[in-house]
Enzyme design. Structure first.
Site, mmCIF file in Angstrom:
data_model
loop_
_atom_site.group_PDB
_atom_site.id
_atom_site.type_symbol
_atom_site.label_atom_id
_atom_site.label_comp_id
_atom_site.label_asym_id
_atom_site.label_seq_id
_atom_site.Cartn_x
_atom_site.Cartn_y
_atom_site.Cartn_z
ATOM 1 N N ARG A 208 -5.385 9.466 -27.830
ATOM 2 C CA ARG A 208 -5.217 9.646 -26.397
ATOM 3 C C ARG A 208 -4.280 8.611 -25.795
ATOM 4 O O ARG A 208 -3.438 8.934 -24.948
ATOM 5 C CB ARG A 208 -6.592 9.615 -25.709
ATOM 6 C CG ARG A 208 -6.560 9.794 -24.195
ATOM 7 C CD ARG A 208 -5.662 10.910 -23.718
ATOM 8 N NE ARG A 208 -5.924 12.189 -24.359
ATOM 9 C CZ ARG A 208 -5.135 13.247 -24.247
ATOM 10 N NH1 ARG A 208 -3.995 13.167 -23.569
ATOM 11 N NH2 ARG A 208 -5.427 14.373 -24.844
ATOM 12 N N LYS B 186 8.676 1.511 -6.952
ATOM 13 C CA LYS B 186 7.505 2.363 -6.731
ATOM 14 C C LYS B 186 6.961 2.820 -8.085
ATOM 15 O O LYS B 186 7.086 3.979 -8.485
ATOM 16 C CB LYS B 186 7.865 3.542 -5.835
ATOM 17 C CG LYS B 186 8.243 3.120 -4.424
ATOM 18 C CD LYS B 186 8.647 4.299 -3.564
ATOM 19 C CE LYS B 186 9.022 3.835 -2.160
ATOM 20 N NZ LYS B 186 9.480 4.958 -1.289
ATOM 21 N N LYS C 107 14.476 -6.016 4.568
ATOM 22 C CA LYS C 107 14.043 -4.758 5.162
ATOM 23 C C LYS C 107 13.580 -5.011 6.594
ATOM 24 O O LYS C 107 13.666 -6.134 7.105
ATOM 25 C CB LYS C 107 12.936 -4.134 4.313
ATOM 26 C CG LYS C 107 13.342 -3.965 2.841
ATOM 27 C CD LYS C 107 12.346 -3.161 2.057
ATOM 28 C CE LYS C 107 12.508 -1.693 2.336
ATOM 29 N NZ LYS C 107 11.675 -0.855 1.427
ATOM 30 N N GLU D 77 18.774 -3.483 4.147
ATOM 31 C CA GLU D 77 18.438 -2.141 4.611
ATOM 32 C C GLU D 77 18.876 -1.986 6.057
ATOM 33 O O GLU D 77 18.505 -2.791 6.918
ATOM 34 C CB GLU D 77 16.930 -1.916 4.488
ATOM 35 C CG GLU D 77 16.454 -0.569 5.010
ATOM 36 C CD GLU D 77 14.951 -0.474 5.026
ATOM 37 O OE1 GLU D 77 14.371 -0.114 3.983
ATOM 38 O OE2 GLU D 77 14.337 -0.767 6.072
ATOM 39 N N ASP E 184 19.200 3.617 5.009
ATOM 40 C CA ASP E 184 17.841 4.138 4.950
ATOM 41 C C ASP E 184 17.666 5.394 5.797
ATOM 42 O O ASP E 184 17.906 5.385 7.011
ATOM 43 C CB ASP E 184 16.862 3.061 5.419
ATOM 44 C CG ASP E 184 15.417 3.477 5.249
ATOM 45 O OD1 ASP E 184 15.079 4.016 4.177
ATOM 46 O OD2 ASP E 184 14.626 3.276 6.187
#
Length: 287
Positions: free
Chosen positions: A102, A137, A169, A197, A218
């Site tokens: 597995r 991410k 950001k 950004e 963005d």
């Protein structure tokens, strides 16, 4: 099969993953049902068309539980295969192979799923000059493997972590007071790669004047991206980001941006359909 990645400890990953599955008691089902000296042969095969990724890691799982296992790898990571193609053959102790089954299969399915989705995005922007990037991410603990899979699929890795480039950001800007001030602080800190950004055209010149080396555009629609690319005029690379999908990426790439980053490559890729079937009378094919 040799496999290594920077900042990734394969032996530790295999130990931890097997430990999670086996616990302190081991595979109680196999121990109860299968005599200790029985041998199995296994065939791992695609059940759909995929880009293969993770076979060396699967091999490491099987070799960890059975040092005398025979493994024949029929294809290599990065290859495009159709349905019902044999990827790997295994011959070894039945209890050991079942203990690792597995963990090995999960890894190959997950990484091949990422590589397969990535290749679709890469193919969709072929000929435009734009480069596909992945993002941070990723599933915690699996970043190096998942970013390996995007490379296998044809993407280029973006930042590997918070340590290899500054990315300013909106939250950084809110604290610093302005885009320009945030960039100036990064420059003063001696950071060489400063990604900024921007979500408005009027933020571009202040960011560039302050020392930005890369602009992340963005959630801009194609006409805004074209305007931004024209304004930047090749002074720094431009990156389109935010809400990019397979059906929209071609139009985005045609705006002239340098890069397109897609979080869903690692965040939303479905597992590849791959099976692993065992037999007590296998036919082993040497690679």
């Amino acid at each position: 099969m040799t496999f290594s990645l920077p900042r990734f400890d394969l032996d530790e990953f295999v130990r931890a993953t097997l430990g999670e599955d086996l616990g302190t008691e081991g595979d109680i089902t196999s121990a109860a049902v299968i005599p200790p000296d029985v041998r199995f042969g296994g065939v791992m095969a695609s059940r759909d068309a995929i880009i293969v990724a993770g076979l060396p890691i699967a091999e490491a799982f099987f070799r960890t539980v059975d040092s005398e296992v025979r493994i024949g790898t029929q294809v290599a990571d990065g290859e495009s295969v159709g349905k019902d193609v044999v990827l790997m053959q295994i011959d070894g102790n039945a209890r050991a192979l079942l203990a690792a089954e597995r963990s090995a299969l999960n890894t190959v399915q997950h990484l091949s799923g990422i590589a397969t989705m990535t290749r679709r995005y890469v193919d969709a922007i072929a000929g435009t000059g734009a480069t596909l990037l992945d993002t941070r991410k990723t599933i915690p603990g699996l970043r190096m493997l998942e970013k390996y899979a995007t490379r296998v699929g044809g993407a280029t890795n973006h930042r590997m972590g918070l340590w290899d480039a500054a990315m300013i950001k909106d939250n950084h800007v809110a604290v610093a007071g302005s885009v320009a001030e945030a960039v100036r602080r990064a420059v003063a800190a001696g950071i060489e790669r400063i990604i900024v950004e921007v979500d408005r055209i009027d933020q571009i010149e202040p960011a560039l004047d302050a020392g930005a080396t890369h602009l992340l555009l963005d959630n801009m629609v194609p006409w805004q991206l074209r305007e931004a690319v024209e304004l930047v005029g090749g002074r720094v690379p431009t990156e389109a980001s935010g809400g990019v999908r397979l059906e929209t990426i071609r139009a985005i790439a045609e705006t002239g941006v340098t890069y397109i980053s897609v979080g869903r490559l690692t965040q939303s890729a479905p597992a590849a359909d791959i099976g692993l079937d065992f037999s007590t009378s296998p036919t082993f094919l040497e690679a």
